[in-house]
Design a protein around this motif. Structure first.
Motif, PDB file in Angstrom:
ATOM      1  N   TYR A   1     -75.311 -33.863  -4.815  1.00  0.00           N
ATOM      2  CA  TYR A   1     -75.422 -34.724  -5.991  1.00  0.00           C
ATOM      3  C   TYR A   1     -75.112 -33.939  -7.267  1.00  0.00           C
ATOM      4  O   TYR A   1     -74.396 -34.442  -8.149  1.00  0.00           O
ATOM      5  N   ILE A   2     -75.629 -32.734  -7.380  1.00  0.00           N
ATOM      6  CA  ILE A   2     -75.399 -31.922  -8.580  1.00  0.00           C
ATOM      7  C   ILE A   2     -73.911 -31.639  -8.771  1.00  0.00           C
ATOM      8  O   ILE A   2     -73.396 -31.687  -9.898  1.00  0.00           O
ATOM      9  N   ARG A   3     -73.212 -31.356  -7.679  1.00  0.00           N
ATOM     10  CA  ARG A   3     -71.778 -31.074  -7.790  1.00  0.00           C
ATOM     11  C   ARG A   3     -70.997 -32.269  -8.319  1.00  0.00           C
ATOM     12  O   ARG A   3     -69.950 -32.107  -8.946  1.00  0.00           O
ATOM     13  N   ARG A   4     -71.498 -33.464  -8.058  1.00  0.00           N
ATOM     14  CA  ARG A   4     -70.764 -34.673  -8.423  1.00  0.00           C
ATOM     15  C   ARG A   4     -71.203 -35.293  -9.745  1.00  0.00           C
ATOM     16  O   ARG A   4     -70.506 -36.140 -10.289  1.00  0.00           O
TER      17      ARG A   4
ATOM     18  N   LYS B   1     -71.185 -33.877 -16.432  1.00  0.00           N
ATOM     19  CA  LYS B   1     -71.748 -32.762 -17.201  1.00  0.00           C
ATOM     20  C   LYS B   1     -72.644 -33.240 -18.339  1.00  0.00           C
ATOM     21  O   LYS B   1     -73.465 -32.486 -18.857  1.00  0.00           O
ATOM     22  N   THR B   2     -72.494 -34.504 -18.714  1.00  0.00           N
ATOM     23  CA  THR B   2     -73.304 -35.060 -19.811  1.00  0.00           C
ATOM     24  C   THR B   2     -74.682 -35.536 -19.342  1.00  0.00           C
ATOM     25  O   THR B   2     -75.470 -36.031 -20.146  1.00  0.00           O
ATOM     26  N   THR B   3     -74.971 -35.382 -18.063  1.00  0.00           N
ATOM     27  CA  THR B   3     -76.237 -35.862 -17.508  1.00  0.00           C
ATOM     28  C   THR B   3     -77.434 -35.228 -18.210  1.00  0.00           C
ATOM     29  O   THR B   3     -77.482 -34.009 -18.406  1.00  0.00           O
ATOM     30  N   THR B   4     -78.386 -36.042 -18.570  1.00  0.00           N
ATOM     31  CA  THR B   4     -79.646 -35.541 -19.138  1.00  0.00           C
ATOM     32  C   THR B   4     -80.651 -35.336 -17.999  1.00  0.00           C
ATOM     33  O   THR B   4     -80.428 -35.782 -16.868  1.00  0.00           O
TER      34      THR B   4
ATOM     35  N   GLY C   1     -81.070 -40.351 -10.958  1.00  0.00           N
ATOM     36  CA  GLY C   1     -79.892 -40.352 -10.099  1.00  0.00           C
ATOM     37  C   GLY C   1     -80.117 -39.639  -8.771  1.00  0.00           C
ATOM     38  O   GLY C   1     -79.724 -40.144  -7.708  1.00  0.00           O
ATOM     39  N   VAL C   2     -80.738 -38.465  -8.812  1.00  0.00           N
ATOM     40  CA  VAL C   2     -80.943 -37.719  -7.567  1.00  0.00           C
ATOM     41  C   VAL C   2     -81.973 -38.428  -6.688  1.00  0.00           C
ATOM     42  O   VAL C   2     -81.874 -38.398  -5.459  1.00  0.00           O
ATOM     43  N   THR C   3     -82.939 -39.100  -7.314  1.00  0.00           N
ATOM     44  CA  THR C   3     -83.914 -39.871  -6.535  1.00  0.00           C
ATOM     45  C   THR C   3     -83.226 -41.003  -5.780  1.00  0.00           C
ATOM     46  O   THR C   3     -83.456 -41.198  -4.580  1.00  0.00           O
ATOM     47  N   ALA C   4     -82.360 -41.739  -6.478  1.00  0.00           N
ATOM     48  CA  ALA C   4     -81.645 -42.848  -5.834  1.00  0.00           C
ATOM     49  C   ALA C   4     -80.724 -42.330  -4.737  1.00  0.00           C
ATOM     50  O   ALA C   4     -80.581 -42.952  -3.676  1.00  0.00           O
TER      51      ALA C   4
END
Length: 240
Positions: free
Chosen positions: A7-10, A13-16, A23-26
């Protein structure tokens, strides 16, 4: 761990941090069968679970979800370094080195309980080698460990496909001075500015106290002779 790293790789870059948590939970939750969700809601100890530490370059923040650790070290181009200290201020100022962690509650208490049981068994005639190969002190703390796991994302934060408890997520903002950042898992008892130093301190811990019963460091398990450490470890250092 594989799902979270994917998930982190995808992610943009603007993710808070808030967006990352949602997002990672979903993303993890989608990998559960729907029929499993009612049981997992009642039994957090059965969930896919990991800790994660992230550096956001755009936000200049370190995000700590679960039991992980980090160092913020002034870049060598800055003034002479000051000794590493525990982080207490809400932002880090240039010229000082800071250590951060985000330990699970009761971890120290559980480690102390095991240490007491190890010492009791040693006094009763067990040898260090016997306890390293078969840690008969660890089952004493397993019921309590499971109880604490049932409190994940209630009394501490993890990534497990269920809403992350924001109260226990640590966000460390950094100023715009040059820094060297170290991010690591909790498998390093003594986190140092270099991997070589951290591994050296780990080897020294194994030589001095293979059962990890203190007083300098205690853990919920010791160094099994067939493994090169007592826990998983990840380490990265980079400059910003």
């Amino acid at each position: 761990m594989l799902l979270v790293s994917r998930y982190i790789r995808r992610m943009p870059k603007t993710t808070t941090c808030e967006q990352f948590m949602r997002g990672v939970t979903a993303y993890v939750r989608r990998h559960y069968k729907k029929s499993m969700l009612p049981r997992l809601a009642e039994h957090p100890e059965d969930r896919l679970t990991c800790s994660v530490v992230v550096y956001s370059r755009l936000n200049r923040e370190i995000w700590m979800i679960g039991d992980c650790q980090a160092l913020a070290i002034p870049h060598p181009s800055q003034k002479e370094r000051k000794p590493t200290q525990q982080f207490t201020h809400p932002s880090v100022e240039a010229g000082e080195s800071f250590f951060f962690d985000n330990p699970k509650p009761y971890e120290a208490e559980l480690a102390a309980m095991r240490a007491d049981e190890v010492r009791r068994q040693l006094a009763d005639g067990k040898t260090v080698d016997q306890l390293l190969r078969n840690d008969t002190a660890r089952p004493v703390i397993i019921p309590r460990m499971i109880e604490t796991m049932r409190q994940q994302n209630t009394s501490y934060s993890v990534v497990d496909g269920f809403p992350i408890d924001r109260l226990h997520v640590r966000i460390v903002p950094l100023d715009f001075q040059p820094w060297e950042i170290v991010l690591a898992s909790d498998g390093y008892p003594f986190l140092c500015p270099t991997l070589e130093e951290s591994e050296s301190r780990l080897r020294q811990q194994r030589e001095d106290d293979p059962l990890n019963i203190g007083p300098r460091f205690q853990a919920t398990k010791g160094f099994h002779p067939d493994f090169n450490s007592f826990d998983d470890r990840a380490y990265i250092r980079f400059s910003i």
